[in-house]
Design a protein around this motif. Sequence first.
Motif: not given
Length: 101
Positions: A64-74
């Motif tokens: 998982l990325p460090a920043d939750p905004k960078d989570v891939t939802l696709d």
Amino acid sequence: MTVMFQSQAREIARKCTMPPLKPNPKAPPFQASPSLKAIASYLIRDCAIRVVAEKCHACNKKALPADPKDVTLDPCGDFHVEKLYCGHLYHYRCLDKYLQT
């Protein structure tokens, strides 16, 4: 992964409030117990703490990325994270490559 976490939490609650689906004749009689503590400890310990630190077992990078905004939802995105039944986390791209080899 959210669906897996919710399903697991639901199963923990069921085990606390309902008798086993296949009762063991040697086991003591079922007694219902509060389920909130069991569910909260699972969600905090296993979901919020352990999963965040895990690495992809194919590429050995943080799953998982460090920043939750960078989570891939696709769900088909290269870095979408999949949790397998064995409990390992894989990036979608890594898992796809692993299964093709």
